[in-house]
Design a protein around this motif. Structure first.
Motif, PDB file in Angstrom:
ATOM      1  N   ASP A 168      22.094  50.059  43.138  1.00  0.00           N
ATOM      2  CA  ASP A 168      23.241  49.132  43.156  1.00  0.00           C
ATOM      3  C   ASP A 168      22.945  48.012  44.148  1.00  0.00           C
ATOM      4  O   ASP A 168      22.843  48.248  45.350  1.00  0.00           O
ATOM      5  N   THR A 169      22.806  46.798  43.650  1.00  0.00           N
ATOM      6  CA  THR A 169      22.446  45.645  44.488  1.00  0.00           C
ATOM      7  C   THR A 169      23.645  45.069  45.254  1.00  0.00           C
ATOM      8  O   THR A 169      23.493  44.062  45.952  1.00  0.00           O
ATOM      9  N   ILE A 170      24.790  45.691  45.133  1.00  0.00           N
ATOM     10  CA  ILE A 170      26.000  45.343  45.896  1.00  0.00           C
ATOM     11  C   ILE A 170      26.500  43.911  45.662  1.00  0.00           C
ATOM     12  O   ILE A 170      25.977  42.938  46.195  1.00  0.00           O
ATOM     13  N   VAL A 171      27.543  43.872  44.874  1.00  0.00           N
ATOM     14  CA  VAL A 171      28.190  42.603  44.554  1.00  0.00           C
ATOM     15  C   VAL A 171      29.354  42.384  45.520  1.00  0.00           C
ATOM     16  O   VAL A 171      30.135  43.284  45.768  1.00  0.00           O
ATOM     17  N   LEU A 172      29.436  41.168  46.062  1.00  0.00           N
ATOM     18  CA  LEU A 172      30.524  40.823  46.982  1.00  0.00           C
ATOM     19  C   LEU A 172      31.396  39.754  46.329  1.00  0.00           C
ATOM     20  O   LEU A 172      30.957  39.052  45.420  1.00  0.00           O
ATOM     21  N   PRO A 173      32.648  39.616  46.778  1.00  0.00           N
ATOM     22  CA  PRO A 173      33.534  38.625  46.160  1.00  0.00           C
ATOM     23  C   PRO A 173      32.952  37.213  46.252  1.00  0.00           C
ATOM     24  O   PRO A 173      32.570  36.764  47.329  1.00  0.00           O
ATOM     25  N   VAL A 174      32.897  36.541  45.115  1.00  0.00           N
ATOM     26  CA  VAL A 174      32.316  35.197  45.075  1.00  0.00           C
ATOM     27  C   VAL A 174      33.201  34.193  45.810  1.00  0.00           C
ATOM     28  O   VAL A 174      32.763  33.126  46.241  1.00  0.00           O
ATOM     29  N   LYS A 175      34.466  34.583  45.985  1.00  0.00           N
ATOM     30  CA  LYS A 175      35.433  33.702  46.628  1.00  0.00           C
ATOM     31  C   LYS A 175      35.245  33.607  48.149  1.00  0.00           C
ATOM     32  O   LYS A 175      35.696  32.649  48.769  1.00  0.00           O
ATOM     33  N   VAL A 176      34.584  34.613  48.720  1.00  0.00           N
ATOM     34  CA  VAL A 176      34.382  34.615  50.173  1.00  0.00           C
ATOM     35  C   VAL A 176      33.539  33.399  50.573  1.00  0.00           C
ATOM     36  O   VAL A 176      32.553  33.089  49.906  1.00  0.00           O
ATOM     37  N   PRO A 177      33.937  32.706  51.645  1.00  0.00           N
ATOM     38  CA  PRO A 177      33.173  31.515  52.044  1.00  0.00           C
ATOM     39  C   PRO A 177      31.685  31.847  52.226  1.00  0.00           C
ATOM     40  O   PRO A 177      31.345  32.900  52.754  1.00  0.00           O
ATOM     41  N   ASN A 178      30.841  30.981  51.752  1.00  0.00           N
ATOM     42  CA  ASN A 178      29.383  31.119  51.861  1.00  0.00           C
ATOM     43  C   ASN A 178      28.777  32.234  51.012  1.00  0.00           C
ATOM     44  O   ASN A 178      27.625  32.590  51.182  1.00  0.00           O
ATOM     45  N   ALA A 179      29.575  32.834  50.128  1.00  0.00           N
ATOM     46  CA  ALA A 179      29.052  33.941  49.306  1.00  0.00           C
ATOM     47  C   ALA A 179      28.571  33.475  47.945  1.00  0.00           C
ATOM     48  O   ALA A 179      28.091  34.272  47.150  1.00  0.00           O
ATOM     49  N   GLN A 180      28.660  32.180  47.689  1.00  0.00           N
ATOM     50  CA  GLN A 180      28.402  31.732  46.328  1.00  0.00           C
ATOM     51  C   GLN A 180      26.941  31.802  45.910  1.00  0.00           C
ATOM     52  O   GLN A 180      26.636  31.750  44.725  1.00  0.00           O
ATOM     53  N   SER A 181      26.041  31.974  46.886  1.00  0.00           N
ATOM     54  CA  SER A 181      24.634  32.116  46.497  1.00  0.00           C
ATOM     55  C   SER A 181      24.294  33.574  46.183  1.00  0.00           C
ATOM     56  O   SER A 181      23.204  33.867  45.687  1.00  0.00           O
ATOM     57  N   GLN A 182      25.242  34.481  46.463  1.00  0.00           N
ATOM     58  CA  GLN A 182      24.938  35.909  46.282  1.00  0.00           C
ATOM     59  C   GLN A 182      24.672  36.328  44.835  1.00  0.00           C
ATOM     60  O   GLN A 182      23.719  37.056  44.579  1.00  0.00           O
ATOM     61  N   PRO A 183      25.504  35.907  43.879  1.00  0.00           N
ATOM     62  CA  PRO A 183      25.216  36.336  42.509  1.00  0.00           C
ATOM     63  C   PRO A 183      23.795  35.965  42.077  1.00  0.00           C
ATOM     64  O   PRO A 183      23.083  36.780  41.472  1.00  0.00           O
ATOM     65  N   GLY A 184      23.343  34.768  42.427  1.00  0.00           N
ATOM     66  CA  GLY A 184      21.978  34.344  42.088  1.00  0.00           C
ATOM     67  C   GLY A 184      20.934  35.217  42.779  1.00  0.00           C
ATOM     68  O   GLY A 184      19.927  35.611  42.181  1.00  0.00           O
ATOM     69  N   ASN A 185      21.189  35.538  44.045  1.00  0.00           N
ATOM     70  CA  ASN A 185      20.257  36.400  44.780  1.00  0.00           C
ATOM     71  C   ASN A 185      20.174  37.789  44.154  1.00  0.00           C
ATOM     72  O   ASN A 185      19.105  38.409  44.100  1.00  0.00           O
ATOM     73  N   ILE A 186      21.330  38.278  43.707  1.00  0.00           N
ATOM     74  CA  ILE A 186      21.372  39.607  43.087  1.00  0.00           C
ATOM     75  C   ILE A 186      20.573  39.616  41.783  1.00  0.00           C
ATOM     76  O   ILE A 186      19.789  40.532  41.525  1.00  0.00           O
ATOM     77  N   LEU A 187      20.735  38.563  40.983  1.00  0.00           N
ATOM     78  CA  LEU A 187      19.987  38.491  39.721  1.00  0.00           C
ATOM     79  C   LEU A 187      18.485  38.441  39.995  1.00  0.00           C
ATOM     80  O   LEU A 187      17.697  39.108  39.314  1.00  0.00           O
ATOM     81  N   ALA A 188      18.100  37.678  41.011  1.00  0.00           N
ATOM     82  CA  ALA A 188      16.672  37.584  41.356  1.00  0.00           C
ATOM     83  C   ALA A 188      16.151  38.943  41.838  1.00  0.00           C
ATOM     84  O   ALA A 188      15.014  39.326  41.548  1.00  0.00           O
TER      85      ALA A 188
END
Ligand code: THG
Length: 275
Positions: A168-188
């Motif tokens: 589980d690569t751990i998904v965090l809320p995209v709404k959290v400030p500065n978290a918007q790069s996380q979904p891309g990092n998770i896919l990579a």
């Protein structure tokens, strides 16, 4: 897709109340309805409110098993809570031990404990391991992959089949400030995790985490699910009552060549997956 239905979680007010009142019907209806909607597993999470987490998970497991034999996904980062659930579970139906980090400051051996418990529970016991360690949840791609690699190699050392392992690569809320790069990092990270072993470990995520606090929750969940499936995600903890999301699951299976095409593929998928 291996769908783990998220609703039996003390985070939801109806479940929290049912636990407080020992109201079996609320839990049993959720178990039956999520099974009917296509769940492969039912997540069982006592939440944070229950004082006696071990007793509560046992009550939930026993209550669910009175009405349905859908495999359960025991959800706690505390090995003792998982162990309590395992004492009363019918593990021959299959069970997921969810979720252990690689290690914790307070417990270096936490992953080893989950492996030991899964081995004791029998060959149909699988584990969800988080790409998280004693330093917390990594934000970048490389640390996620490095932790996943350690998890896979530890499992191999212990003779624990990587097909019994869900990363589980751990998904965090995209709404959290500065978290918007996380979904891309998770896919990579997913692009690399699928090559860590052959056959690869399964990959899963807590999909609804992504849209917590956001509007357009279903849309955000479904677009990310499709993106992640294209990168090798083969499981998710998700809202199986979201029909639009379930249609994305069926369509993704089709486009990933896991389901044969027919004009009525949505219908075929839903009747094949009804419990
Ligand atoms: N990885 C793994 N296990 C997990 C998670 C994960 N288990 C728990 C969680 N994350 C996945 N389950 C949920 C369940 C509900 C919600 C999000 C994830 C959710 N709940 C509403 C909210 O917070 O807005 C509650 C709404 C209500 O109270 O009605 O979004 O990541 N391995």
């Amino acid at each position: 897709m291996i769908l783990i239905a998220e609703r039996i979680n003390g985070m939801f007010l109806d479940v929290k109340q049912a636990i407080a009142d020992k109201n079996k019907k609320v839990i049993q209806d959720l178990a039956k309805n999520q099974t009917e909607a296509g769940a492969s597993y039912l997540d069982v999470n006592v939440g944070t409110a229950a004082a006696d987490q071990e007793g509560t998970i046992q009550w939930l497991v026993e209550t669910i098993q009175e009405t349905c034999s859908t495999p359960l996904c025991l959800d706690s980062q505390k090995p003792d809570v998982i162990a309590a659930g395992l004492k009363v579970i019918n593990a021959e139906n299959g069970v997921l031990l969810n979720s252990t980090p690689l290690n914790k400051k307070s417990d270096e051996e936490v992953f080893d404990k989950y492996v030991e418990m899964a081995n004791q529970a029998g060959p149909k016991a699988n584990i969800i391991a988080l790409t998280m360690d004693k330093n917390g949840v990594p934000q970048d791609t490389d640390t996620r992959v490095a932790i996943a690699a350690e998890i896979v190699s530890k499992a191999m050392e212990k003779g624990f089949d990587t097909q019994r392992l869900f990363i589980d690569t751990i998904v965090l809320p995209v709404k959290v400030p500065n978290a918007q790069s996380q979904p891309g990092n998770i896919l990579a990270a997913m692009d690399q995790i699928k090559y860590l072993s052959d056959p690869p470990p399964h990959m899963t995520i807590g999909l609804s985490n992504l849209s917590q606090g956001a509007s357009e929750r279903s849309l955000i969940n479904r677009v990310f699910l499709a993106m992640a499936i294209s990168r090798g995600l083969d499981s998710a903890i998700a809202d199986v009552f979201d029909q639009a999301l379930m249609n994305v699951v069926a369509t993704s299976d089709l486009l990933m060549d896991k389901q044969i095409y027919s004009d009525s593929f949505l219908k075929v998928y839903s009747s094949a997956n009804k419990g």
